[in-house]
Design a protein around this motif. Sequence first.
Motif, PDB file in Angstrom:
ATOM      1  N   LYS A 178     -21.106  20.484  27.398  1.00  0.00           N
ATOM      2  CA  LYS A 178     -20.068  19.633  27.148  1.00  0.00           C
ATOM      3  C   LYS A 178     -18.747  19.766  27.562  1.00  0.00           C
ATOM      4  N   TYR A 179     -17.984  18.753  27.528  1.00  0.00           N
ATOM      5  CA  TYR A 179     -16.533  18.853  28.111  1.00  0.00           C
ATOM      6  C   TYR A 179     -15.624  19.741  27.067  1.00  0.00           C
ATOM      7  N   VAL A 180     -14.667  20.371  27.704  1.00  0.00           N
ATOM      8  CA  VAL A 180     -13.898  21.222  26.836  1.00  0.00           C
ATOM      9  C   VAL A 180     -12.362  20.792  27.288  1.00  0.00           C
ATOM     10  N   ILE A 181     -11.600  21.037  26.266  1.00  0.00           N
ATOM     11  CA  ILE A 181      -9.951  20.798  26.425  1.00  0.00           C
ATOM     12  C   ILE A 181      -9.277  21.988  26.310  1.00  0.00           C
ATOM     13  N   ASP A 182      -8.493  22.143  27.154  1.00  0.00           N
ATOM     14  CA  ASP A 182      -7.467  23.213  27.425  1.00  0.00           C
ATOM     15  C   ASP A 182      -6.435  23.274  26.226  1.00  0.00           C
ATOM     16  N   PRO A 183      -6.523  24.003  25.193  1.00  0.00           N
ATOM     17  CA  PRO A 183      -5.222  23.649  24.324  1.00  0.00           C
ATOM     18  C   PRO A 183      -3.991  23.715  24.586  1.00  0.00           C
ATOM     19  N   ASP A 184      -3.800  24.529  25.677  1.00  0.00           N
ATOM     20  CA  ASP A 184      -2.397  24.891  26.120  1.00  0.00           C
ATOM     21  C   ASP A 184      -1.811  23.720  27.069  1.00  0.00           C
ATOM     22  N   LYS A 185      -2.633  22.842  27.373  1.00  0.00           N
ATOM     23  CA  LYS A 185      -2.279  21.672  28.213  1.00  0.00           C
ATOM     24  C   LYS A 185      -2.447  20.280  27.421  1.00  0.00           C
ATOM     25  N   CYS A 186      -3.286  20.348  26.338  1.00  0.00           N
ATOM     26  CA  CYS A 186      -3.344  19.157  25.345  1.00  0.00           C
ATOM     27  C   CYS A 186      -1.912  18.853  24.858  1.00  0.00           C
ATOM     28  N   ILE A 187      -1.632  17.449  24.823  1.00  0.00           N
ATOM     29  CA  ILE A 187      -0.110  17.178  24.192  1.00  0.00           C
ATOM     30  C   ILE A 187      -0.708  16.199  23.074  1.00  0.00           C
ATOM     31  N   GLU A 188      -1.940  16.234  22.533  1.00  0.00           N
ATOM     32  CA  GLU A 188      -2.048  15.844  21.384  1.00  0.00           C
ATOM     33  C   GLU A 188      -1.944  14.103  21.239  1.00  0.00           C
ATOM     34  N   CYS A 189      -2.306  13.478  22.565  1.00  0.00           N
ATOM     35  CA  CYS A 189      -2.033  12.077  22.645  1.00  0.00           C
ATOM     36  C   CYS A 189      -3.112  11.212  22.105  1.00  0.00           C
TER      37      CYS A 189
END
Length: 56
Positions: A30-41
């Motif tokens: 699955k795809y993953v999201i880097d929490p340090d880069k995520c801007i919660e848009c």
Amino acid sequence: MAYVISDECIMCGACQSECPVDAISEGDGKYVIDPDKCIECGACAGTCPVGAPAQE
């Protein structure tokens, strides 16, 4: 809180192409999201056909 991608992910790549900060990458099954880069848009959640991305 950063978005995370659930096991519902079908690896279509729609979310990755919509992320404005390149926080999404291919993971193991699955795809993953880097929490340090995520801007919660929410762009990933808005484009996912199966609703896999959600806020923690």
